[in-house]
Structures are given as structure tokens and as C-alpha cells.
Design an enzyme around this catalytic site. Structure first.
Site, PDB file in Angstrom:
ATOM      1  CG  ASP A   5     -32.305 -55.321 -69.624  1.00 22.96           C
ATOM      2  OD1 ASP A   5     -32.078 -55.420 -68.407  1.00 22.96           O
ATOM      3  OD2 ASP A   5     -33.371 -54.848 -70.081  1.00 22.96           O
ATOM      4  CG  ASP A   7     -37.519 -57.150 -66.154  1.00 24.57           C
ATOM      5  OD1 ASP A   7     -38.174 -58.181 -66.311  1.00 24.57           O
ATOM      6  OD2 ASP A   7     -36.967 -56.844 -65.086  1.00 24.57           O
ATOM      7  CG  ASP A  25     -35.400 -52.192 -72.120  1.00 24.28           C
ATOM      8  OD1 ASP A  25     -34.486 -52.492 -71.322  1.00 24.28           O
ATOM      9  OD2 ASP A  25     -36.540 -51.883 -71.745  1.00 24.28           O
TER      10      ASP A  25
END
Length: 231
Positions: free
Chosen positions: A15, A17, A176
């Protein structure tokens, strides 16, 4: 499900961001510029960060819902305003999380195929990867508009695997948030969550990750061999 290990697992999907780049300051700035243009008060960085992860349409929808007096604003018009400001703020205020470049370099040296899978549109993904020197590590990049579906649907992960020339059983996801966990579970691949990102409502305690890591430098040892999910 249980975790098994496979010497043939060679791909790491990552991922963007909240996982590689602390882009919340960029997104907060664009969000509050949008709200100011709509004559609404700014929202706190923590509130805006909690909206990150499901793509810009969901972000804008949440921003409008959280702002008194904006319930009737056209979402497409607000999204256009956001993108105009995000063009200026993307990569300007954020920074890499510590250990990301070192971890990516070690993974690349170990022979892993690396791909970025994000819900950020490609027009903003590519400049961000380039700005922080991440593009050279990625053999595949899948943005929020690369295909018709975004995470938490598994389709972007499966598409990335096809670009990398590996089966989903040969890949893991590093992310995240709950969006990453849901996508990985649907794609039947392990998911490793960083402790420092934007986990969404419920925080880390609500995430059913296989492992939690503090830094990308932990990944090479963790993923050799890479765990593969099976029944």
C-alpha cells in the site's frame, strides 16, 4: 485458516498512503482548502486522517458529512475542488516513513517482486512515487483507477499479481488499514500491517493482521520464506 510457508512465494504488494508515505499532511491540506472554498470550517488532522484509505470519493463524502451545512453539496463538484487543491499539495508536506527505502532495497536485493497497490488515482500515485524515489523499486503499480474496483475488493491485488507474473498464493500484502486487511483476506493472501499508519476506526486492535511491524526493515526476515494462506 492456517499459515503455511512456500519457498516459491516471491511477490510483495505494498500500500502507499500510511504504509510507505506519510501523506496525511498533503491530504489534510487539500481537504481543508476544499472545505474553506465551500465556506466550511477546517477539520482536525486526526479526523481527516481517519477518512483516508477508501479512495477519494469516500474521503470527500466523509468530509462533507462531517462538516455542518454541507450535506446538500454535490459530491462530484466537491471532489473536483479537492483534486484541484490536491494537485498542489500532493507530495509537498508529507514524507517517507523511516525504514521504507532500506526495507524496499533489501527486499529487491533478496529477489522479491514488488508492486504498489493503492486506492489513490494514478495521476497522483505516479508523482508521489517519483517524488520519494519509490518508483524504481516497483515492478507493477495499481492505482485506484487502474481497474474498475478498488480495495477492499481483492481485484486490485489479483491484477497486481497478474502484472508481476505470480499467483496470488505467491504474494503477501503490506498495508496499514482495515481496507488492506479485507482485500488481502478476500484475495486469500497474508497481510502484514504497519503500526504507524492510518488504521481507520477501531485502530490497530480492530485489524485481523497476520503480523504487525514497526518498520519495513523487518520484512526481509519476516518474508523468507513468505507465508501463504491455505485451507
Amino acid at each position: 485458516m492456517i499459515l503455511q510457508f512456500s519457498e516459491s512465494a516471491r511477490a510483495v504488494l505494498i500500500d502507499l498512503d500510511g504504509t510507505m508515505v506519510d501523506s496525511a499532511p498533503d491530504i489534510v491540506a487539500a481537504s481543508n482548502r476544499m472545505l474553506a472554498e465551500l465556506c466550511a470550517p477546517a477539520l482536525s488532522p486526526g479526523v481527516v486522517a481517519s477518512f483516508i484509505g477508501n479512495g477519494v470519493p469516500t474521503l470527500v463524502r466523509r468530509l462533507l458529512a462531517a462538516s455542518p451545512g454541507l450535506a446538500g453539496i454535490d459530491e462530484d463538484a466537491a471532489k473536483a475542488i479537492f483534486f484541484r487543491h490536491y494537485h498542489d499539495t500532493n507530495g509537498r508536506f508529507g514524507d517517507l516513513f523511516p525504514g521504507v527505502l532500506q526495507g524496499l532495497s533489501a527486499l529487491q536485493h533478496a529477489g522479491f517482486r514488488l508492486g504498489c497497490v493503492t486506492n489513490k488515482p494514478m495521476a497522483y500515485t505516479t508523482p508521489l512515487l517519483q517524488a520519494f524515489g519509490l518508483e524504481r523499486y516497483m515492478q507493477a503499480v495499481v492505482g485506484g483507477d487502474s481497474i474498475a474496483l478498488m480495495k477492499p475488493d481483492p481485484a486490485p491485488l489479483l491484477y497486481a499479481c497478474s502484472l508481476l507474473g505470480v499467483a496470488p498464493a505467491q504474494a503477501v500484502l503490506v498495508g496499514d488499514s482495515h481496507v488492506d486487511v479485507a482485500a488481502a483476506r478476500a484475495a486469500r493472501m497474508p497481510v502484514h500491517i504497519v503500526r504507524y499508519g492510518y488504521p481507520g476506526s477501531g485502530g490497530l486492535a480492530a485489524l485481523d493482521a497476520d503480523t504487525f511491524i514497526d518498520s519495513f526493515v523487518e520484512l526481509p526476515a519476516l518474508l523468507h520464506p513468505i507465508p501463504v494462506r491455505s485451507q
